[in-house]
Design a protein around this motif. Sequence first.
Motif, PDB file in Angstrom:
ATOM      1  N   LEU A  14      22.368  49.461  64.478  1.00  0.00           N
ATOM      2  CA  LEU A  14      23.474  48.554  64.816  1.00  0.00           C
ATOM      3  C   LEU A  14      23.103  47.646  65.982  1.00  0.00           C
ATOM      4  O   LEU A  14      23.399  46.447  65.968  1.00  0.00           O
ATOM      5  N   ARG A  15      22.440  48.201  66.990  1.00  0.00           N
ATOM      6  CA  ARG A  15      22.020  47.375  68.132  1.00  0.00           C
ATOM      7  C   ARG A  15      21.009  46.316  67.704  1.00  0.00           C
ATOM      8  O   ARG A  15      21.069  45.163  68.146  1.00  0.00           O
ATOM      9  N   SER A  57      22.944  37.798  67.140  1.00  0.00           N
ATOM     10  CA  SER A  57      23.120  37.006  68.356  1.00  0.00           C
ATOM     11  C   SER A  57      22.093  35.876  68.419  1.00  0.00           C
ATOM     12  O   SER A  57      22.418  34.747  68.812  1.00  0.00           O
ATOM     13  N   LEU A  94      29.713  49.152  66.603  1.00  0.00           N
ATOM     14  CA  LEU A  94      29.026  49.769  67.732  1.00  0.00           C
ATOM     15  C   LEU A  94      30.020  50.455  68.665  1.00  0.00           C
ATOM     16  O   LEU A  94      29.799  51.595  69.091  1.00  0.00           O
ATOM     17  N   VAL A 100      29.777  43.983  63.557  1.00  0.00           N
ATOM     18  CA  VAL A 100      28.751  44.903  64.068  1.00  0.00           C
ATOM     19  C   VAL A 100      29.112  45.351  65.486  1.00  0.00           C
ATOM     20  O   VAL A 100      28.957  46.530  65.832  1.00  0.00           O
ATOM     21  N   THR A 101      29.636  44.440  66.294  1.00  0.00           N
ATOM     22  CA  THR A 101      30.058  44.796  67.646  1.00  0.00           C
ATOM     23  C   THR A 101      31.191  45.815  67.602  1.00  0.00           C
ATOM     24  O   THR A 101      31.197  46.785  68.373  1.00  0.00           O
ATOM     25  N   ARG A 143      20.705  44.994  64.718  1.00  0.00           N
ATOM     26  CA  ARG A 143      21.410  43.977  63.919  1.00  0.00           C
ATOM     27  C   ARG A 143      22.233  43.063  64.819  1.00  0.00           C
ATOM     28  O   ARG A 143      22.260  41.856  64.599  1.00  0.00           O
ATOM     29  N   ALA A 144      22.875  43.618  65.839  1.00  0.00           N
ATOM     30  CA  ALA A 144      23.642  42.791  66.774  1.00  0.00           C
ATOM     31  C   ALA A 144      22.723  41.803  67.492  1.00  0.00           C
ATOM     32  O   ALA A 144      23.072  40.624  67.648  1.00  0.00           O
ATOM     33  N   GLU A 184      29.908  38.485  61.026  1.00  0.00           N
ATOM     34  CA  GLU A 184      29.185  39.751  60.946  1.00  0.00           C
ATOM     35  C   GLU A 184      28.906  40.298  62.345  1.00  0.00           C
ATOM     36  O   GLU A 184      28.970  41.515  62.570  1.00  0.00           O
ATOM     37  N   LEU A 185      28.617  39.413  63.288  1.00  0.00           N
ATOM     38  CA  LEU A 185      28.381  39.854  64.661  1.00  0.00           C
ATOM     39  C   LEU A 185      29.633  40.513  65.231  1.00  0.00           C
ATOM     40  O   LEU A 185      29.551  41.553  65.892  1.00  0.00           O
ATOM     41  N   HIS A 186      30.802  39.942  64.963  1.00  0.00           N
ATOM     42  CA  HIS A 186      32.053  40.577  65.399  1.00  0.00           C
ATOM     43  C   HIS A 186      32.178  41.969  64.787  1.00  0.00           C
ATOM     44  O   HIS A 186      32.546  42.926  65.474  1.00  0.00           O
TER      45      HIS A 186
END
Length: 122
Positions: A71-72, A79, A25, A21-22, A74-75, A17-19
């Motif tokens: 988005l920031r 993280s 962004l 969301v990045t 959530r990232a 999910e981090l990938h």
Amino acid sequence: MVETYDFPAPLRQAQAELHQVTADLAALGRTLPWSVVPLPGWTRPDGHWYPSSRPDSPGWTEEQQQEMAALRARALELSIIVGTHPFWGTVEQGKVVKARMALKRIDAQASDEEAAAGGAAA
């Protein structure tokens, strides 16, 4: 020898999910005006040491600002989840960085393996 790690499913999911969301962004950022607030553009002449130009920026809409902030946030949350997961305490000292890098590449490796398996079957 390539080391493999038995990453827990929640850790893998958080990293995936981090990938995403990045990537979201970055994609959003490419669509937004260059300035959050309305600002006039500029043009530096060709003889300037760094010629550049920007059009006038209308600024970001309230919705764009909220989407970027969400988005920031959530990232950041993801993280923290990935970086502080209890799994890292089970990795042999001195190998944590390699394990973290392996987690970051796990989706790409899975895709490569699936492609290789599909290509071999064809």
